[in-house]
Design an enzyme around this catalytic site. Structure first.
Site, PDB file in Angstrom:
ATOM      1  N   LYS A 192     -83.149  11.129 -70.986  1.00 58.91           N
ATOM      2  CA  LYS A 192     -82.577  10.227 -70.282  1.00 58.91           C
ATOM      3  C   LYS A 192     -82.181   9.092 -71.253  1.00 58.91           C
ATOM      4  O   LYS A 192     -82.911   8.540 -71.916  1.00 58.91           O
ATOM      5  CB  LYS A 192     -83.785   9.765 -69.462  1.00 58.91           C
ATOM      6  CG  LYS A 192     -83.481   8.486 -68.742  1.00 58.91           C
ATOM      7  CD  LYS A 192     -84.358   8.042 -67.466  1.00 58.91           C
ATOM      8  CE  LYS A 192     -83.963   6.783 -66.665  1.00 58.91           C
ATOM      9  NZ  LYS A 192     -85.245   6.294 -65.823  1.00 58.91           N
ATOM     10  N   LYS A 245     -79.666  12.869 -68.227  1.00 56.24           N
ATOM     11  CA  LYS A 245     -79.007  11.628 -67.415  1.00 56.24           C
ATOM     12  C   LYS A 245     -78.721  10.736 -68.465  1.00 56.24           C
ATOM     13  O   LYS A 245     -79.373  10.513 -69.522  1.00 56.24           O
ATOM     14  CB  LYS A 245     -80.403  11.241 -66.706  1.00 56.24           C
ATOM     15  CG  LYS A 245     -79.918   9.943 -65.709  1.00 56.24           C
ATOM     16  CD  LYS A 245     -81.204   9.631 -64.947  1.00 56.24           C
ATOM     17  CE  LYS A 245     -80.851   8.440 -63.922  1.00 56.24           C
ATOM     18  NZ  LYS A 245     -81.962   7.818 -63.429  1.00 56.24           N
TER      19      LYS A 245
END
Length: 326
Positions: A192, A245
């Site tokens: 992330k 992400k």
């Protein structure tokens, strides 16, 4: 010329026949915001087409998901009260716990995923326990475990830690096993990045940090090898699935992670990516259905086995209706 690649592009039927990448509603996860209260169905200005629901109205969106064939939902909570430790996140009667009980009873066939993080619940907006202005990684693990166990007990099939603390998967696995929930799935936000493209989400979830930023624990957008390290660590700690992400801006990382991962890999087409397409479509600058589908196909082509997207319901409908053509 003996070799003419254009032969296989002549008609829609031929192009569909030999398409290398295919999409299905079965691979979509729909993110939903749950706000504490009753009778709430409210628009989110920064995410056109998306809404916040209260636990009692949550079945409305589940009904729509069922009609579209989308079978997994990812929940984010907006509590009425916040504190330094984000205690609302593991409250037995917290907003997500209420929604899970309501949703699981009404639609047991849907897969319910709880986002495990603290930023929406803390008064300071950071993803862990603070000492001064620094997040204490190891102390935070105890609180993340409480959240995961609480969500799983309320009906979550999957817990998805998005905090980016080191050792979080091992902590959650140990906590779930100790609570007698060995079959609960951990879908880790393993890779992330500290992205500027989370802006609309932070508005929707009320989760912007009160000071500083999250670059001390989320990943540096300049790094790719580090993403492989993060993915490998979470897999070693027991993650059943992992995520990259954002999605569209990190297709190279997604492909690299896919190549080394023995577990399913997901990608999150984040709020800023969704909002860009929405804004351009509203101006008439691009065809929304084709742009959304092209974005999803790019994620699948790069290696995503599952896709988290705010366009899940629209895309599932368009695919079913045959509106998406190439």
């Amino acid at each position: 010329m003996i070799v003419r690649p254009r032969r296989l592009r002549q008609t829609p039927a031929l192009r569909n026949l030999v398409a290398e990448t295919r999409l299905s509603a079965d691979m979509f996860i729909y993110p939903v915001f749950i706000r504490e209260g009753r009778g709430i169905v409210e628009d989110i200005p920064s995410l056109p087409g998306q809404k916040r629901y209260s636990p009692d109205t949550f079945p409305l969106v589940l009904e729509e998901m069922a009609r579209c064939g989308v079978k997994a939902v990812l929940l984010f909570g907006l509590p009425e009260r916040k504190d330094e430790t984000g205690s609302g996140a593991w409250d037995e009667n917290g907003v997500i716990q209420q929604a899970l009980r309501v949703g699981k009873k009404a639609f047991p066939e849907i897969t319910f995923i709880g986002d495990v993080c603290m930023c929406e619940y803390t008064s300071h907006g950071h993803c862990g326990i603070l000492h001064g202005e620094k997040v204490d990684n190891d102390e935070t693990l105890e609180y993340l475990t409480r959240i995961a166990v609480s969500q799983a007990a309320a009906g979550a099939d999957v817990v998805a830690p998005s905090d980016m603390m080191d050792g979080h998967v091992a902590a959650l696995r140990a906590g779930l096993d100790a609570a007698g929930m060995k079959d609960k799935i951990i879908f880790s936000y393993a890779v992330k990045y500290a992205s500027a493209f989370y802006g609309p989400f932070r508005d929707a979830a009320g989760s912007a940090p009160a000071f500083g930023d999250r670059r001390g624990y989320q990943m540096d957008p300049r790094n790719a090898r580090e993403g492989l390290k993060e993915a490998e660590l979470d897999i070693e700690e027991g993650a059943d699935m992992i995520m990259v992400k954002p999605g569209l801006l990190y297709l190279d990382v997604l492909r690299a992670v896919k190549e080394i991962s023995p577990v399913p890999v997901g990608s999150y087409c984040v709020s800023g990516e969704y909002a860009m397409i929405k804004a351009a479509a509203a101006k008439g600058w691009l065809d929304e259905s084709r742009a959304v589908a092209e974005a999803a196909y790019s994620l699948a082509r790069a290696g995503a086995d599952v896709i988290v997207t705010y366009s899940a319901l629209d895309l599932a409908r368009w695919l079913k209706e045959g509106r998406v053509t190439f």
